[in-house]
Design a protein around this motif. Structure first.
Motif, short mmCIF file in Angstrom:
data_model
loop_
_atom_site.label_atom_id
_atom_site.label_comp_id
_atom_site.label_asym_id
_atom_site.label_seq_id
_atom_site.Cartn_x
_atom_site.Cartn_y
_atom_site.Cartn_z
N ARG A 122 -3.14 -1.32 4.01
CA ARG A 122 -2.82 -0.46 2.88
C ARG A 122 -1.30 -0.35 2.75
N ARG A 147 -7.80 1.17 -3.42
CA ARG A 147 -8.11 1.13 -1.99
C ARG A 147 -6.95 0.58 -1.16
N SER A 148 -6.06 -0.15 -1.82
CA SER A 148 -4.98 -0.83 -1.11
C SER A 148 -3.63 -0.14 -1.24
N GLN A 426 -5.50 4.49 7.90
CA GLN A 426 -6.15 3.55 6.97
C GLN A 426 -7.60 3.28 7.39
#
Length: 426
Positions: A122, A147-148, A426
């Motif tokens: 991330r 999500r990243s 993460q």
């Protein structure tokens, strides 16, 4: 935690990182906070219509050295243009959102998306806006790659809420609302701006004042190293020099009141330009035009144009006092320029005009100087200027509490701690 060989997971988006503009120094401060924690930083810097520079940094020393090289070759640059056509150009830009269609903005978008495809971890994107187009790109990337990406939005200025930016606001409010919604954390530069963002977008922000850590304190200028005539022609030896550095764009400041005060001062003393001189360094064409409407003594106002950062620092340290103008609105629009903190660190008396009671500027001057100053009408200004020409600057607020810097800087560490924690889980 990242190592020197690791791929940076903190990405800074900036349009000022390679320039002398104050925003670049704020962004450098954010980067240094991460680097001291062992977190490498990647900078995506917009450097022209068709170009962005991508650079990775692993140590504070490396970052400072590269910034110094960039600044050394960067020409002096105004933060806001003040030519006759600048106000109209800003109207078109904001009404039609022209800056969203610059090639470098699209290049930034595609570069970020391509870079994210190669990342396994991330990423924290820290976007320090303006320009707001980079904030929109960052928000879009966050929406697509939610999500990243962890998005930290640093709102140093108003956009859709800016009183001096004329034209339709509805579409800008909708865009800014989208950007605010995408951000995981939002920082801004004053209590006043924080209140505006919360009122307009129901978004709480963290306040990180623009402390001028790039300005060293307790630095004395050896006698004979600086002469006012090397900065501007017309400087009178022995006159009291009141210095302003920066831009004075149309619609931001009450320039007519200042010019009228200078005219009243001329009426009371025709030779006043031999005793006190206001020196303006930077893009101050709007004041120059406003002053032409009034009978003002020769030599009272001197305009120096753009100068290098080094010359500006020498002038600030050598001035008898430093002039600061508050934004022309009931609470100074909540805005606090990095210039004010540069003035504090120069440790010179401060002549502040159009400062509203209980505004951020008013409170900060009180905290740093132990007293404040409020001069709004031309008559009040004229009396203060006359007193300065006769008695000097001893009665002006002067920074004596520089330890306040340390208190204000803690918010940077708090924000960085929060971001580092988010990346760790993460």
């Amino acid at each position: 935690m990242e190592t020197r060989s690791g791929t940076p997971r903190v990405w800074l988006i900036s349009a000022e990182f390679t320039t002398q503009l104050g925003g670049g120094f704020r962004q450098q401060r954010w980067c240094e906070c991460f680097l001291r924690r062992g977190m490498p930083v990647r900078v995506y810097a917009l450097t022209g219509l068709y170009r962005i520079v991508v650079a990775d940094f692993y140590t504070v020393e490396q970052l400072r050295a590269q910034r110094a090289r960039w600044i050394a070759v960067a020409p002096p640059q105004a933060g806001v243009r003040t030519s006759r056509g600048a106000a109209f150009a800003r109207l078109l830009k904001h009404a039609l959102l022209l800056d969203f269609f610059l090639p470098c903005v699209w290049l930034l978008l595609f570069t970020l998306l391509a870079s994210l495809r190669r990342q396994e971890n991330r990423i924290a994107i820290l976007c320090s806006s303006p320009p707001f187009s980079s904030a929109v790109v960052s928000a879009f990337v966050r929406a697509v790659k939610h999500r990243s990406v962890y998005l930290a939005l640093d709102m140093r200025d108003l956009w859709s809420l800016h009183a001096a930016m004329k034209g339709p606001k509805f579409h800008k409010r909708a865009i800014e609302k989208f950007v605010m919604k995408q951000a995981d954390i939002v920082t801004t530069v004053s209590v006043g701006l924080s209140r505006r963002f919360e009122s307009a977008f129901k978004r709480k922000t963290t306040i990180a004042y623009n402390v001028a850590t790039h300005i060293p304190t307790a630095v004395k200028i050896p006698k004979g190293t600086f002469h006012w005539n090397q900065l501007v022609s017309g400087a009178v030896s022995g006159s009291i020099k009141i210095l302003y550095t920066g831009s004075l764009p149309e619609g931001y400041y009450d320039l007519r009141s200042f010019a009228k005060a200078c005219a009243l001062l001329t009426d009371s003393d025709a030779a006043i330009g031999q005793k006190i001189q206001f020196v303006f360094v930077g893009a101050c064409g709007s004041l120059q035009r406003a002053s032409e409407e009034f009978p003002i003594a020769d030599g009272l106002l001197l305009f120096a144009g753009q100068h290098s950062h080094e010359n500006v620092r020498l002038a600030q340290k050598s001035a008898d006092a430093l002039l600061f103008l508050g934004f022309d609105s009931p609470d100074n629009q909540g805005q606090v320029s990095i210039k004010l903190f540069e003035y504090f660190r120069a440790e010179r008396p401060i002549l502040a005009l159009s400062i509203k009671p209980a505004s951020d500027i008013d409170i900060l001057i009180e905290r740093y100087c132990g007293q404040t100053i409020r001069l709004s009408s031309p008559e009040e200004m004229c009396r203060a200027f006359s007193s300065l020409s006769k008695a000097g600057t001893a009665g002006l607020p002067r920074p004596v509490n520089l330890h306040v810097d340390e208190e204000l800087l803690r918010s940077y560490d708090d924000v960085v701690t929060s971001i580092v924690h988010e990346l760790a889980i993460q």
